[in-house]
Design a protein around this motif. Sequence first.
Motif, PDB file in Angstrom:
ATOM      1  N   SER A 209     -17.624  -4.832  15.159  1.00  0.00           N
ATOM      2  CA  SER A 209     -17.685  -4.176  16.466  1.00  0.00           C
ATOM      3  C   SER A 209     -18.535  -2.920  16.373  1.00  0.00           C
ATOM      4  O   SER A 209     -18.932  -2.499  15.271  1.00  0.00           O
ATOM      5  CB  SER A 209     -16.272  -3.807  16.917  1.00  0.00           C
ATOM      6  OG  SER A 209     -15.730  -2.818  16.031  1.00  0.00           O
ATOM      7  N   LEU A 210     -18.796  -2.302  17.519  1.00  0.00           N
ATOM      8  CA  LEU A 210     -19.586  -1.072  17.520  1.00  0.00           C
ATOM      9  C   LEU A 210     -18.892   0.018  16.701  1.00  0.00           C
ATOM     10  O   LEU A 210     -19.541   0.750  15.952  1.00  0.00           O
ATOM     11  CB  LEU A 210     -19.807  -0.590  18.951  1.00  0.00           C
ATOM     12  CG  LEU A 210     -20.727   0.631  19.102  1.00  0.00           C
ATOM     13  CD1 LEU A 210     -22.131   0.331  18.581  1.00  0.00           C
ATOM     14  CD2 LEU A 210     -20.801   1.075  20.571  1.00  0.00           C
ATOM     15  N   GLY A 211     -17.571   0.115  16.806  1.00  0.00           N
ATOM     16  CA  GLY A 211     -16.840   1.107  16.022  1.00  0.00           C
ATOM     17  C   GLY A 211     -16.944   0.866  14.531  1.00  0.00           C
ATOM     18  O   GLY A 211     -17.090   1.813  13.748  1.00  0.00           O
ATOM     19  N   GLU A 212     -16.882  -0.392  14.129  1.00  0.00           N
ATOM     20  CA  GLU A 212     -17.033  -0.720  12.713  1.00  0.00           C
ATOM     21  C   GLU A 212     -18.421  -0.337  12.207  1.00  0.00           C
ATOM     22  O   GLU A 212     -18.569   0.158  11.081  1.00  0.00           O
ATOM     23  CB  GLU A 212     -16.791  -2.209  12.489  1.00  0.00           C
ATOM     24  CG  GLU A 212     -15.345  -2.645  12.651  1.00  0.00           C
ATOM     25  CD  GLU A 212     -15.192  -4.145  12.490  1.00  0.00           C
ATOM     26  OE1 GLU A 212     -15.469  -4.644  11.389  1.00  0.00           O
ATOM     27  OE2 GLU A 212     -14.836  -4.824  13.476  1.00  0.00           O
ATOM     28  N   ILE A 213     -19.438  -0.570  13.018  1.00  0.00           N
ATOM     29  CA  ILE A 213     -20.815  -0.221  12.626  1.00  0.00           C
ATOM     30  C   ILE A 213     -20.941   1.287  12.437  1.00  0.00           C
ATOM     31  O   ILE A 213     -21.504   1.754  11.447  1.00  0.00           O
ATOM     32  CB  ILE A 213     -21.822  -0.723  13.674  1.00  0.00           C
ATOM     33  CG1 ILE A 213     -21.800  -2.243  13.768  1.00  0.00           C
ATOM     34  CG2 ILE A 213     -23.240  -0.244  13.324  1.00  0.00           C
ATOM     35  CD1 ILE A 213     -22.631  -2.806  14.917  1.00  0.00           C
ATOM     36  N   ILE A 214     -20.402   2.048  13.376  1.00  0.00           N
ATOM     37  CA  ILE A 214     -20.465   3.513  13.261  1.00  0.00           C
ATOM     38  C   ILE A 214     -19.745   3.967  11.996  1.00  0.00           C
ATOM     39  O   ILE A 214     -20.229   4.844  11.267  1.00  0.00           O
ATOM     40  CB  ILE A 214     -19.869   4.186  14.505  1.00  0.00           C
ATOM     41  CG1 ILE A 214     -20.726   3.881  15.737  1.00  0.00           C
ATOM     42  CG2 ILE A 214     -19.780   5.703  14.303  1.00  0.00           C
ATOM     43  CD1 ILE A 214     -20.109   4.359  17.040  1.00  0.00           C
ATOM     44  N   ALA A 215     -18.595   3.363  11.713  1.00  0.00           N
ATOM     45  CA  ALA A 215     -17.838   3.738  10.515  1.00  0.00           C
ATOM     46  C   ALA A 215     -18.629   3.457   9.250  1.00  0.00           C
ATOM     47  O   ALA A 215     -18.590   4.244   8.292  1.00  0.00           O
ATOM     48  CB  ALA A 215     -16.505   2.984  10.487  1.00  0.00           C
ATOM     49  N   ALA A 216     -19.362   2.354   9.214  1.00  0.00           N
ATOM     50  CA  ALA A 216     -20.163   2.025   8.037  1.00  0.00           C
ATOM     51  C   ALA A 216     -21.367   2.932   7.904  1.00  0.00           C
ATOM     52  O   ALA A 216     -21.799   3.255   6.793  1.00  0.00           O
ATOM     53  CB  ALA A 216     -20.612   0.568   8.116  1.00  0.00           C
TER      54      ALA A 216
ATOM     55  N   ALA B 248     -11.758   4.629  18.732  1.00  0.00           N
ATOM     56  CA  ALA B 248     -10.461   4.428  18.082  1.00  0.00           C
ATOM     57  C   ALA B 248      -9.288   4.560  19.044  1.00  0.00           C
ATOM     58  O   ALA B 248      -8.206   4.006  18.786  1.00  0.00           O
ATOM     59  CB  ALA B 248     -10.303   5.420  16.930  1.00  0.00           C
ATOM     60  N   GLN B 249      -9.481   5.260  20.138  1.00  0.00           N
ATOM     61  CA  GLN B 249      -8.389   5.455  21.097  1.00  0.00           C
ATOM     62  C   GLN B 249      -7.904   4.146  21.713  1.00  0.00           C
ATOM     63  O   GLN B 249      -6.734   4.025  22.086  1.00  0.00           O
ATOM     64  CB  GLN B 249      -8.830   6.423  22.197  1.00  0.00           C
ATOM     65  CG  GLN B 249      -8.982   7.852  21.722  1.00  0.00           C
ATOM     66  CD  GLN B 249      -9.535   8.773  22.794  1.00  0.00           C
ATOM     67  OE1 GLN B 249      -9.738   8.362  23.945  1.00  0.00           O
ATOM     68  NE2 GLN B 249      -9.787  10.021  22.445  1.00  0.00           N
ATOM     69  N   THR B 250      -8.795   3.165  21.817  1.00  0.00           N
ATOM     70  CA  THR B 250      -8.407   1.880  22.416  1.00  0.00           C
ATOM     71  C   THR B 250      -8.481   0.723  21.427  1.00  0.00           C
ATOM     72  O   THR B 250      -8.170  -0.415  21.787  1.00  0.00           O
ATOM     73  CB  THR B 250      -9.314   1.572  23.626  1.00  0.00           C
ATOM     74  OG1 THR B 250     -10.686   1.555  23.208  1.00  0.00           O
ATOM     75  CG2 THR B 250      -9.138   2.618  24.718  1.00  0.00           C
ATOM     76  N   ALA B 251      -8.900   0.988  20.201  1.00  0.00           N
ATOM     77  CA  ALA B 251      -9.010  -0.077  19.200  1.00  0.00           C
ATOM     78  C   ALA B 251      -7.637  -0.456  18.668  1.00  0.00           C
ATOM     79  O   ALA B 251      -6.713   0.363  18.631  1.00  0.00           O
ATOM     80  CB  ALA B 251      -9.915   0.376  18.056  1.00  0.00           C
ATOM     81  N   SER B 252      -7.512  -1.705  18.250  1.00  0.00           N
ATOM     82  CA  SER B 252      -6.259  -2.165  17.653  1.00  0.00           C
ATOM     83  C   SER B 252      -6.124  -1.613  16.234  1.00  0.00           C
ATOM     84  O   SER B 252      -7.095  -1.128  15.635  1.00  0.00           O
ATOM     85  CB  SER B 252      -6.228  -3.688  17.615  1.00  0.00           C
ATOM     86  OG  SER B 252      -7.195  -4.175  16.689  1.00  0.00           O
ATOM     87  N   GLU B 253      -4.922  -1.690  15.688  1.00  0.00           N
ATOM     88  CA  GLU B 253      -4.694  -1.229  14.319  1.00  0.00           C
ATOM     89  C   GLU B 253      -5.527  -2.044  13.334  1.00  0.00           C
ATOM     90  O   GLU B 253      -6.036  -1.499  12.341  1.00  0.00           O
ATOM     91  CB  GLU B 253      -3.211  -1.320  13.958  1.00  0.00           C
ATOM     92  CG  GLU B 253      -2.351  -0.293  14.671  1.00  0.00           C
ATOM     93  CD  GLU B 253      -2.810   1.138  14.396  1.00  0.00           C
ATOM     94  OE1 GLU B 253      -3.075   1.452  13.212  1.00  0.00           O
ATOM     95  OE2 GLU B 253      -2.923   1.918  15.355  1.00  0.00           O
ATOM     96  N   ASP B 254      -5.680  -3.324  13.604  1.00  0.00           N
ATOM     97  CA  ASP B 254      -6.495  -4.170  12.738  1.00  0.00           C
ATOM     98  C   ASP B 254      -7.954  -3.734  12.769  1.00  0.00           C
ATOM     99  O   ASP B 254      -8.621  -3.662  11.725  1.00  0.00           O
ATOM    100  CB  ASP B 254      -6.372  -5.628  13.168  1.00  0.00           C
ATOM    101  CG  ASP B 254      -7.174  -6.566  12.279  1.00  0.00           C
ATOM    102  OD1 ASP B 254      -6.874  -6.630  11.071  1.00  0.00           O
ATOM    103  OD2 ASP B 254      -8.101  -7.229  12.795  1.00  0.00           O
TER     104      ASP B 254
END
Length: 228
Positions: free
Chosen positions: A124-131, A186-192
Amino acid sequence: MTFTEELRKDADPIFEAIFNHPFVQGIAKGYLEKEQLIHYVKQDFEYLNAFMKVYGLAIAKCDTRDDIRLFNNQISFVLNSEIHPHHNFCQVAGVNYDDLQYEPLAPTASHYIKHMLSVAATGSLGEIIAALLPCPWTYWEIGKKFMNELKPDASHPFYDWIAFYGRESEEKSLTEVLCERLDQWAQTASEDEKQKAKNHFTKSCQLEYGFWQMAYTLEKWPVDLVTV
């Protein structure tokens, strides 16, 4: 504690190891071997080429023009501005920057690039930013640390490198902008989803350390095909 504050807290041992790495300390002390500087520039040129591709893949997953603009601006920044630290290393090493481009990847650089491209292709976009985040974040902290502790001037061999990453600005740094965007995600992302992002962030932090180690040890593939 925000999501990115939690990421930074958990990764603190890696950040501290990076600050104390002999290549990073060599920048602070103003001395590194010519071959180490050359190896770093060769590999970082290829790494940044991949970084721009990851930004492009991130754009494909953006839903707003603000996000598209963020990543598009960073592609332009890498192309037109982030060559300055490379020029500083090349000047100290006494080599031509254009002669160090499009070189084969060393193992660690190859691993790091494949990690980021894999996340960009499947995450996801959040995962990309984290990487992506550990790269600007670690450099930002190194630059600030050296500017505050060393207070270097133009006589320092690596002043341009240190100032590029550590100079204060009225504008938000890329690290701050990406942290804000990741916290929003992260505010709306699931724990997974958040756990996946944490894993990507931690792996990129480890590979940031590995990149410095690769440059310091002149890491190559174990078998030299030229001599076989």
